[in-house]
Scaffold this active site. Structure first.
Site, PDB file in Angstrom:
ATOM      1  N   CYS A   2     110.852-111.722 -23.042  1.00 25.32           N
ATOM      2  CA  CYS A   2     110.437-113.063 -22.612  1.00 25.32           C
ATOM      3  C   CYS A   2     109.125-113.009 -21.844  1.00 25.32           C
ATOM      4  CB  CYS A   2     111.537-113.682 -21.753  1.00 25.32           C
ATOM      5  SG  CYS A   2     111.050-115.235 -21.001  1.00 25.32           S
ATOM      6  N   CYS A  55     108.499-115.624 -24.715  1.00 24.75           N
ATOM      7  CA  CYS A  55     108.350-117.010 -24.237  1.00 24.75           C
ATOM      8  C   CYS A  55     107.083-117.257 -23.424  1.00 24.75           C
ATOM      9  CB  CYS A  55     109.520-117.394 -23.345  1.00 24.75           C
ATOM     10  SG  CYS A  55     111.060-116.527 -23.616  1.00 24.75           S
ATOM     11  N   LYS A  74     103.604-116.558 -25.112  1.00 25.68           N
ATOM     12  CA  LYS A  74     103.518-117.537 -26.209  1.00 25.68           C
ATOM     13  C   LYS A  74     103.182-118.927 -25.673  1.00 25.68           C
ATOM     14  CE  LYS A  74     107.086-119.832 -27.284  1.00 25.68           C
ATOM     15  NZ  LYS A  74     108.507-119.986 -27.602  1.00 25.68           N
ATOM     16  N   TYR A 125     108.854-109.229 -11.179  1.00 23.04           N
ATOM     17  CA  TYR A 125     110.169-108.791 -11.657  1.00 23.04           C
ATOM     18  C   TYR A 125     110.556-107.465 -11.022  1.00 23.04           C
ATOM     19  CZ  TYR A 125     111.509-112.291 -15.051  1.00 23.04           C
ATOM     20  OH  TYR A 125     111.937-113.451 -15.623  1.00 23.04           O
ATOM     21  N   GLY A 165     109.957-118.921 -41.483  1.00 19.61           N
ATOM     22  CA  GLY A 165     110.120-120.373 -41.358  1.00 19.61           C
ATOM     23  C   GLY A 165     110.873-120.749 -40.101  1.00 19.61           C
ATOM     24  N   TYR A 180     111.377-120.527 -35.651  1.00 20.47           N
ATOM     25  CA  TYR A 180     110.551-121.078 -34.579  1.00 20.47           C
ATOM     26  C   TYR A 180     109.336-120.210 -34.250  1.00 20.47           C
ATOM     27  CZ  TYR A 180     112.465-118.190 -30.722  1.00 20.47           C
ATOM     28  OH  TYR A 180     112.794-117.163 -29.871  1.00 20.47           O
ATOM     29  N   ILE A 181     109.483-118.887 -34.316  1.00 20.03           N
ATOM     30  CA  ILE A 181     108.345-118.028 -33.950  1.00 20.03           C
ATOM     31  C   ILE A 181     107.226-118.177 -34.984  1.00 20.03           C
ATOM     32  CG2 ILE A 181     107.602-115.627 -33.573  1.00 20.03           C
ATOM     33  CD1 ILE A 181     110.379-115.073 -32.389  1.00 20.03           C
ATOM     34  N   GLU A 207     105.561-121.579 -34.461  1.00 16.38           N
ATOM     35  CA  GLU A 207     104.772-121.639 -33.229  1.00 16.38           C
ATOM     36  C   GLU A 207     103.430-120.933 -33.416  1.00 16.38           C
ATOM     37  OE1 GLU A 207     108.440-122.077 -30.047  1.00 16.38           O
ATOM     38  OE2 GLU A 207     107.689-120.089 -30.465  1.00 16.38           O
ATOM     39  N   ARG A 262     110.595-118.304 -47.699  1.00 12.98           N
ATOM     40  CA  ARG A 262     111.408-118.199 -48.926  1.00 12.98           C
ATOM     41  C   ARG A 262     112.359-119.381 -49.120  1.00 12.98           C
ATOM     42  NH1 ARG A 262     116.026-113.762 -47.191  1.00 12.98           N
ATOM     43  NH2 ARG A 262     116.652-114.960 -45.403  1.00 12.98           N
ATOM     44  N   ARG A 305     115.283-123.709 -40.682  1.00 11.72           N
ATOM     45  CA  ARG A 305     116.671-123.725 -41.152  1.00 11.72           C
ATOM     46  C   ARG A 305     117.609-123.847 -39.948  1.00 11.72           C
ATOM     47  NH1 ARG A 305     120.313-119.465 -42.649  1.00 11.72           N
ATOM     48  NH2 ARG A 305     118.760-117.947 -41.977  1.00 11.72           N
ATOM     49  N   GLY A 346     112.616-112.927 -38.545  1.00 12.36           N
ATOM     50  CA  GLY A 346     113.897-112.703 -37.870  1.00 12.36           C
ATOM     51  C   GLY A 346     113.832-111.487 -36.972  1.00 12.36           C
ATOM     52  N   THR A 399     116.281-116.874 -23.649  1.00 10.32           N
ATOM     53  CA  THR A 399     116.205-116.316 -22.303  1.00 10.32           C
ATOM     54  C   THR A 399     117.238-116.896 -21.329  1.00 10.32           C
ATOM     55  OG1 THR A 399     113.950-115.606 -22.488  1.00 10.32           O
ATOM     56  CG2 THR A 399     114.671-116.210 -20.285  1.00 10.32           C
ATOM     57  N   ALA A 441     113.943-125.552 -27.899  1.00  9.47           N
ATOM     58  CA  ALA A 441     112.673-126.168 -28.300  1.00  9.47           C
ATOM     59  C   ALA A 441     111.951-125.297 -29.306  1.00  9.47           C
ATOM     60  CB  ALA A 441     111.781-126.351 -27.073  1.00  9.47           C
ATOM     61  N   HIS A 489     109.017-147.610 -18.792  1.00  8.52           N
ATOM     62  CA  HIS A 489     107.954-148.092 -19.666  1.00  8.52           C
ATOM     63  C   HIS A 489     106.579-147.861 -19.044  1.00  8.52           C
ATOM     64  CE1 HIS A 489     106.300-150.647 -22.773  1.00  8.52           C
ATOM     65  NE2 HIS A 489     105.615-151.306 -21.842  1.00  8.52           N
ATOM     66  N   GLU A 497     111.427-143.804 -23.791  1.00  4.98           N
ATOM     67  CA  GLU A 497     112.196-145.041 -23.596  1.00  4.98           C
ATOM     68  C   GLU A 497     112.908-145.454 -24.879  1.00  4.98           C
ATOM     69  OE1 GLU A 497     109.939-148.823 -22.961  1.00  4.98           O
ATOM     70  OE2 GLU A 497     108.171-147.594 -23.308  1.00  4.98           O
TER      71      GLU A 497
HETATM   72  P1  FAD Z   1     114.893-108.391 -23.626  1.00  7.42           P
HETATM   73  O1  FAD Z   1     114.188-109.414 -22.798  1.00  7.42           O
HETATM   74  O2  FAD Z   1     114.380-108.145 -24.990  1.00  7.42           O
HETATM   75  O3  FAD Z   1     114.952-107.064 -22.787  1.00  7.42           O
HETATM   76  C1  FAD Z   1     115.435-105.868 -23.318  1.00  7.42           C
HETATM   77  C2  FAD Z   1     114.714-104.719 -22.629  1.00  7.42           C
HETATM   78  O4  FAD Z   1     115.396-103.514 -22.889  1.00  7.42           O
HETATM   79  C3  FAD Z   1     113.295-104.519 -23.143  1.00  7.42           C
HETATM   80  O5  FAD Z   1     112.385-104.574 -22.060  1.00  7.42           O
HETATM   81  C4  FAD Z   1     113.301-103.137 -23.781  1.00  7.42           C
HETATM   82  O6  FAD Z   1     112.089-102.422 -23.600  1.00  7.42           O
HETATM   83  C5  FAD Z   1     114.441-102.474 -23.025  1.00  7.42           C
HETATM   84  N1  FAD Z   1     115.125-101.386 -23.744  1.00  7.42           N
HETATM   85  C6  FAD Z   1     115.626-101.410 -25.009  1.00  7.42           C
HETATM   86  N2  FAD Z   1     116.266-100.264 -25.275  1.00  7.42           N
HETATM   87  C7  FAD Z   1     116.189 -99.499 -24.157  1.00  7.42           C
HETATM   88  C8  FAD Z   1     116.700 -98.208 -23.806  1.00  7.42           C
HETATM   89  N3  FAD Z   1     117.448 -97.492 -24.645  1.00  7.42           N
HETATM   90  N4  FAD Z   1     116.415 -97.712 -22.578  1.00  7.42           N
HETATM   91  C9  FAD Z   1     115.652 -98.430 -21.683  1.00  7.42           C
HETATM   92  N5  FAD Z   1     115.181 -99.665 -21.969  1.00  7.42           N
HETATM   93  C10 FAD Z   1     115.455-100.195 -23.184  1.00  7.42           C
HETATM   94  N6  FAD Z   1     113.531-117.600 -25.665  1.00  7.42           N
HETATM   95  C11 FAD Z   1     113.533-118.803 -25.053  1.00  7.42           C
HETATM   96  O7  FAD Z   1     114.504-119.146 -24.373  1.00  7.42           O
HETATM   97  N7  FAD Z   1     112.446-119.650 -25.158  1.00  7.42           N
HETATM   98  C12 FAD Z   1     111.340-119.312 -25.861  1.00  7.42           C
HETATM   99  O8  FAD Z   1     110.390-120.085 -25.938  1.00  7.42           O
HETATM  100  C13 FAD Z   1     111.306-118.045 -26.499  1.00  7.42           C
HETATM  101  N8  FAD Z   1     110.213-117.650 -27.174  1.00  7.42           N
HETATM  102  C14 FAD Z   1     110.175-116.407 -27.745  1.00  7.42           C
HETATM  103  C15 FAD Z   1     109.030-116.016 -28.420  1.00  7.42           C
HETATM  104  C16 FAD Z   1     108.963-114.783 -29.016  1.00  7.42           C
HETATM  105  C17 FAD Z   1     107.704-114.380 -29.738  1.00  7.42           C
HETATM  106  C18 FAD Z   1     110.083-113.899 -28.942  1.00  7.42           C
HETATM  107  C19 FAD Z   1     110.033-112.549 -29.599  1.00  7.42           C
HETATM  108  C20 FAD Z   1     111.230-114.272 -28.265  1.00  7.42           C
HETATM  109  C21 FAD Z   1     111.288-115.526 -27.666  1.00  7.42           C
HETATM  110  N9  FAD Z   1     112.437-115.963 -26.977  1.00  7.42           N
HETATM  111  C22 FAD Z   1     112.449-117.204 -26.383  1.00  7.42           C
HETATM  112  C23 FAD Z   1     113.654-115.125 -26.913  1.00  7.42           C
HETATM  113  C24 FAD Z   1     113.761-114.386 -25.587  1.00  7.42           C
HETATM  114  O9  FAD Z   1     112.589-113.653 -25.364  1.00  7.42           O
HETATM  115  C25 FAD Z   1     114.971-113.471 -25.610  1.00  7.42           C
HETATM  116  O10 FAD Z   1     116.121-114.226 -25.944  1.00  7.42           O
HETATM  117  C26 FAD Z   1     115.216-112.794 -24.264  1.00  7.42           C
HETATM  118  O11 FAD Z   1     114.090-112.051 -23.864  1.00  7.42           O
HETATM  119  C27 FAD Z   1     116.442-111.887 -24.343  1.00  7.42           C
HETATM  120  O12 FAD Z   1     116.619-111.202 -23.131  1.00  7.42           O
HETATM  121  P2  FAD Z   1     117.408-109.803 -23.091  1.00  7.42           P
HETATM  122  O13 FAD Z   1     117.567-109.465 -21.662  1.00  7.42           O
HETATM  123  O14 FAD Z   1     118.606-109.883 -23.949  1.00  7.42           O
HETATM  124  O15 FAD Z   1     116.449-108.759 -23.829  1.00  7.42           O
END
Ligand code: FAD
Length: 461
Positions: free
Chosen positions: A43, A48, A51, A99, A177, A179-180, A183, A200, A206, A263, A313, A343, A438, A443
């Site tokens: 994210c 997110c 982007k 963070y 096709g 959201y990514i 966008e 496709r 979808r 995907g 996220t 969104a 309004h 509205e």
């Molecule tokens: P992640 O945030 O992916 O974190 C996983 C972490 O684990 C990563 O930092 C990775 O490096 C680490 N990791 C993996 N394996 C290991 C390991 N073995 N040892 C140590 N570290 C490891 N969501 C929204 O809500 N709104 C949006 O607008 C949106 N836009 C997006 C746009 C894009 C281009 C993408 C790709 C995703 C978007 N998402 C959006 C989705 C969102 O980013 C994810 O749903 C969210 O980040 C998932 O969080 P997570 O904690 O599951 O995993």
């Protein structure tokens, strides 16, 4: 406890892992978080946040174009992609720092390395060190799919690389096709790139409401995006700096970049899961979990995209929080995955919560649809050829509003708030009783009086 080095080992410092680590540490647990790339996860680093910054940057193009109708004469403008990317990188580094600090302040320890299971309680770090943990939380997220290994696949970029392009592509082909894909098609179109979207299926987005799908496609096409549905990329040739993308319909497209956004898959590979007995969900390829995010092994939990439930996220964050409350806070909490507002930051934007018309008609015997499609006030003077779509899906038996769909400027912001009404099970009568604000586009959501369609299923159906 003496047997364990930590009470909780979190694999992955993304949205879900960070929240779980902080909350668990707040309950007094000894927590270690392993992150192999950058704190903040998808994210913050390549999802997110960057982007949305690119969406905002690209949208400025429309503001500049629309200004003339309101009397502004804007001198010729220029746009510098490297400046945008450098400023975006600075902001992402700042967030990464926040963070990191927040996790450390909570008392959890970060190890900047990969972690893999050796058994259900033992993690092997990239440094070679072994850590024994009472509980393990897998929060490893997901990664982009590249699909079949077609000739030229090595030339393709994904959403990982797109944030670091050294220059703005004048022409780009994007396959996908969802959201990514949409966008990024709109981001590049806003910057003036020539965009071809290849998908496709029969139409983009979808799973979204059919009216939303049709509306978004029509609006994107009006902005000059070339959308080719019912075909796929078969081969990519590279000559000097130019790519030729060959499509299954026999045509080909020349471009400066080719991106696939077809995907994402859960990050379950090479984690050593087979040494623990953790089962994969055969339906989606993610780690199988119950309502408490518990895997088939009692001390191992999984949250966020690695479970491939709802890959967003805020969902990963909620799941991480609920896990920590349940396991360390003695409060059994399950995350409710119903009615999640979502969104698409395309141009125009989509905001949606609840059921599509098709889902509601499959579920309820009586469904009323309220729909309007209008020219937004700004376009009357900017002259932009764009229309807004608003749609409410109502369970005709209970009068409950079960779905809201908005396409137009501010749709995401509107639907975040509408999500409260849907979650509270507001009825159409509640919407009608709400005074209009309004002049706004929103509205319309409280002034649609007459159903535009009514579906009543007969007893025999
Ligand atoms: P992640 O945030 O992916 O974190 C996983 C972490 O684990 C990563 O930092 C990775 O490096 C680490 N990791 C993996 N394996 C290991 C390991 N073995 N040892 C140590 N570290 C490891 N969501 C929204 O809500 N709104 C949006 O607008 C949106 N836009 C997006 C746009 C894009 C281009 C993408 C790709 C995703 C978007 N998402 C959006 C989705 C969102 O980013 C994810 O749903 C969210 O980040 C998932 O969080 P997570 O904690 O599951 O995993």
């Amino acid at each position: 406890m003496a047997d364990f080095d930590v009470d909780l080992f979190v694999i992955g410092g993304g949205s879900g892992g960070v929240r779980a680590a902080r909350i668990a540490a707040g309950y007094g647990a000894r927590v270690m978080v392993a992150e192999e790339y950058r704190m903040g996860g998808t994210c913050v680093i390549r999802g997110c946040v960057p982007k949305k910054l690119l969406v905002i940057a690209s949208h400025i193009h429309f503001e500049i174009e629309d200004a003339a109708g309101f009397g502004w004469t804007i001198p010729p403008v220029t746009f510098d992609w490297p400046t945008l990317i450098a400023n975006k990188d600075k902001e992402i580094a700042r967030l990464e720092g926040i963070y990191t600090t927040n996790v450390e302040k909570s008392g959890a320890r970060i190890v900047k390395t990969r972690a893999e299971f050796e058994d259900a309680h033992t993690l092997r770090l990239g440094t070679g060190e072994a850590v024994r943990a009472k509980y393990v939380l897998v929060a490893t997220g997901g990664a982009p799919n590249h699909g079949e290994p077609i000739p030229g696949i090595e030339h393709v970029i994904s959403s990982n690389e797109v944030f670091h392009l050294p220059e703005l592509p004048k022409r780009i082909v994007i396959q996908g096709g969802g959201y990514i894909a949409l966008e990024f098609a709109c981001i590049f179109a806003g910057f003036g790139s020539d965009v071809t979207l290849v998908y496709r299926g029969d139409n983009v987005l979808r799973g979204f409401d059919e009216d939303v799908r049709a509306h978004v496609r029509a609006e994107m096409e009006k902005e000059g995006i070339n959308i080719l549905t019912g075909c796929t990329v078969n081969r990519i040739d590279k000559r000097a700096k130019e790519f030729t993308t060959h499509l299954s319909n026999g045509s080909s497209v020349a471009s400066d970049q080719v991106m696939f956004a077809i995907g994402r898959h859960p990050n379950v590979a090479n984690l050593g899961l087979e040494k623990t007995g953790v089962a994969i969900n055969p339906n989606n390829g993610g780690i199988g979990v119950d309502g408490f995010s518990r895997t088939s092994v009692p001390n191992i939990y999984a949250i966020g995209d690695v479970t491939h439930r709802t890959n967003l996220t805020p969902v990963a964050i909620r799941e991480g929080h609920a896990f920590a409350d349940t396991v360390f806070g003695k409060r059994s909490l399950q995350v409710d995955h119903a009615d999640i507002p979502t969104a698409v930051f395309s141009q125009p934007e989509v905001g949606t919560v609840g059921l599509t018309e098709a889902q509601a008609r499959a579920r309820f015997s009586h469904v009323d649809i309220y729909k309007t499609d209008f020219r937004p006030i700004k376009s009357t003077m900017s002259g932009r050829d764009t229309r807004v779509l608003m749609k409410l899906v109502v369970d005709g038996t209970t009068d409950r509003v079960v779905g809201c769909h908005v396409v137009g400027d501010g749709a995401a912001e509107i639907v975040q708030v509408l999500g409260i009404a849907v979650k509270m099970k507001a009825t159409k009568a509640d919407f009608d009783a709400t005074m209009a604000l309004h002049p706004t586009a929103a509205e319309e959501l409280v002034t649609m009086r007459t159903p535009t369609a009514r579906y009543v299923r007969q007893a025999a159906e």
